[in-house]
Write a protein that holds these residues in place. Structure first.
Motif, PDB file in Angstrom:
ATOM      1  N   GLY A   1      -4.948 -30.079 -13.144  1.00  0.00           N
ATOM      2  CA  GLY A   1      -6.284 -30.354 -13.657  1.00  0.00           C
ATOM      3  C   GLY A   1      -7.168 -30.840 -12.523  1.00  0.00           C
ATOM      4  N   TRP A   2      -8.417 -31.133 -12.864  1.00  0.00           N
ATOM      5  CA  TRP A   2      -9.361 -31.707 -11.898  1.00  0.00           C
ATOM      6  C   TRP A   2      -9.719 -33.118 -12.344  1.00  0.00           C
ATOM      7  N   LEU A   3      -9.603 -34.065 -11.408  1.00  0.00           N
ATOM      8  CA  LEU A   3     -10.163 -35.387 -11.618  1.00  0.00           C
ATOM      9  C   LEU A   3     -11.527 -35.384 -10.944  1.00  0.00           C
ATOM     10  N   GLY A   4     -12.573 -35.517 -11.730  1.00  0.00           N
ATOM     11  CA  GLY A   4     -13.926 -35.467 -11.198  1.00  0.00           C
ATOM     12  C   GLY A   4     -14.601 -36.817 -11.255  1.00  0.00           C
ATOM     13  N   ILE A   5     -15.404 -37.106 -10.250  1.00  0.00           N
ATOM     14  CA  ILE A   5     -16.147 -38.367 -10.228  1.00  0.00           C
ATOM     15  C   ILE A   5     -17.614 -38.112  -9.912  1.00  0.00           C
ATOM     16  N   LEU A   6     -18.467 -38.999 -10.385  1.00  0.00           N
ATOM     17  CA  LEU A   6     -19.843 -39.142  -9.932  1.00  0.00           C
ATOM     18  C   LEU A   6     -19.907 -40.435  -9.132  1.00  0.00           C
ATOM     19  N   ALA A   7     -20.468 -40.384  -7.950  1.00  0.00           N
ATOM     20  CA  ALA A   7     -20.563 -41.565  -7.100  1.00  0.00           C
ATOM     21  C   ALA A   7     -21.993 -41.738  -6.610  1.00  0.00           C
ATOM     22  N   THR A   8     -22.471 -42.964  -6.675  1.00  0.00           N
ATOM     23  CA  THR A   8     -23.820 -43.255  -6.187  1.00  0.00           C
ATOM     24  C   THR A   8     -23.757 -43.430  -4.674  1.00  0.00           C
ATOM     25  N   VAL A   9     -23.755 -42.305  -4.008  1.00  0.00           N
ATOM     26  CA  VAL A   9     -23.692 -42.282  -2.544  1.00  0.00           C
ATOM     27  C   VAL A   9     -24.263 -40.943  -2.076  1.00  0.00           C
ATOM     28  N   PRO A  10     -25.071 -40.932  -1.031  1.00  0.00           N
ATOM     29  CA  PRO A  10     -25.613 -39.660  -0.546  1.00  0.00           C
ATOM     30  C   PRO A  10     -24.491 -38.696  -0.180  1.00  0.00           C
TER      31      PRO A  10
END
Length: 394
Positions: free
Chosen positions: A181-190
């Motif tokens: 599977g894919w572990l996906g993240i959103l990160a507040t970083v450019p």
């Protein structure tokens, strides 16, 4: 409450919302129902890479202004493997086609803001009489009022778990489940890159994407049975550093605001039409996200469906409606192949997925050979670029 409309639409994802908007431009009335709240629909994180044809369609139908201001124009992707990183320049390989990074959530917001009537937070949604010229869409609205809407046609745009596909009397299903599977993240970083990075690694696949100049979207390959609670932020960044690491390049880290695990599978249900019920998007097909085809495939479906319904309901001609399933499935299977191709080339298959452990090593050598072919042969690179950037919409 008994009412009448021309097209009943189930599902306020991109497929249902864009179909409603395209029909309205031709004077075709519709009723759209969604079991989730508006807030949920506008926050749900999904795809973010738009093909050239999708971008042109959104501009054509008047939903592209914010996308053109805020979307990130991309000219290709990076392929990383065996300590090397190669850039594929799509415009030079495809005759000028580019990509735009613009999140699905933003496409949904733009379509909802168009102001067409939508019933959110409905329940008990059902369809009946689809084999007649007056199918019925029934549901209970958020205030508890029961509705029966007589339609000329119903569009099932309600995803894999919706009610539309189970309402089809006869379907042939083809599917494949991948052992990861894919572990996906959103990160507040450019973002640490100007274009998407697809990385083949002995530790497993990784991908660096983005949502905006301030927000990065990243993925790592994991076992499909992994629990998200077992993945601390520190562990995620450690694996991203290992898998995406490249000499002279730095991966920026920042606060993770969202994370989740998505299984990888291919699914196609056919035909995509039965009587006056038409399926579109994830209700009919799912592809692994590796090839960035899911949202774009849904857009292609509704382009075909909108043209077919306008011709049927405005011009009284059924030829496009009769050809709907066959027309869409040609593209669906091509996209399914390309998604399989990208997935098979880039992911590390677990030893347990082979009958002989030696086959895992053999598979990895084949993947490296294929990646070298793509990055050294103009013909092979063009094939990938043309498929990734997308084919002209029907």
């Amino acid at each position: 409450m008994r009412t009448r409309t021309q097209v009943g639409i189930i599902g306020a994802g991109p497929a249902g919302l864009l179909l409603q908007h395209m029909l309205a431009r031709h004077g075709v009335d519709s009723v759209l129902v969604e079991n989730r709240s508006r807030e949920y629909c506008e926050k749900r994180q999904r795809a973010g890479v738009l093909e050239h044809g999708t971008v042109e369609l959104l501009k054509e139908i008047g939903l592209g202004d914010r996308m053109m201001r805020e979307g990130l124009l991309h000219s290709g992707i990076y392929l990383q493997f065996a300590g090397e990183r190669h850039h594929l320049d799509f415009p030079s390989l495809t005759g000028g086609r580019t990509l735009t990074v613009y999140a699905q959530t933003e496409v949904v917001k733009d379509a909802i803001a168009a102001g067409h009537p939508i019933f959110f937070e409905v329940s008990d949604t059902a369809v009946r009489d689809i084999d007649t010229e007056r199918p019925v869409l029934s549901f209970t609205d958020a205030d508890g009022v029961a509705h029966e809407v007589e339609c000329d046609a119903i569009a099932g745009c309600d995803g894999f778990h919706g009610v539309s596909r189970p309402s089809m009397p006869s379907l042939r299903v083809s599917e494949r489940t991948y052992p990861f599977g894919w572990l996906g993240i959103l990160a507040t970083v450019p973002p640490s890159t100007d274009e998407l990075i697809y990385a083949h690694s002995p530790h497993g696949f990784a991908m660096h994407s983005m949502r905006s100049p301030e927000v990065s979207r990243l993925y790592i390959q994991v076992d499909p049975d992994e629990k998200i609670d077992d993945w601390s932020d520190a562990r995620i960044w450690e694996q991203l550093q290992i898998r995406l690491g490249h000499p002279g390049w730095t991966l920026n880290e920042g606060p993770i605001t969202e994370k989740g695990i998505t299984p990888m599978r291919s699914f196609v249900a056919e035909p995509m039409r039965s009587g006056r019920l038409f399926l579109a998007g994830d209700a009919a097909h799912i592809v692994p996200p590796t090839g960035a085809k899911g949202l774009n495939l849904a857009v292609a479906d509704v382009k075909v469906l909108a043209d077919a319904l306008v011709r049927l309901l405005v011009e009284g001609k059924s030829d496009l409606a009769d050809a709907y399933s066959e027309t869409c499935l040609t593209r669906v299977w091509r996209s399914t192949w390309f998604s399989w191709y990208m997935t098979s080339m880039l992911h590390r298959f677990p030893v347990s997925s082979f009958s002989d452990p030696a086959e895992a090593d053999f598979q990895e050598h084949l993947q490296i050979a294929q990646l070298r072919q793509v990055t050294s042969s103009e013909a092979a690179a063009r094939n990938l670029a043309e498929n990734y950037a997308g084919w002209p919409l029907p």
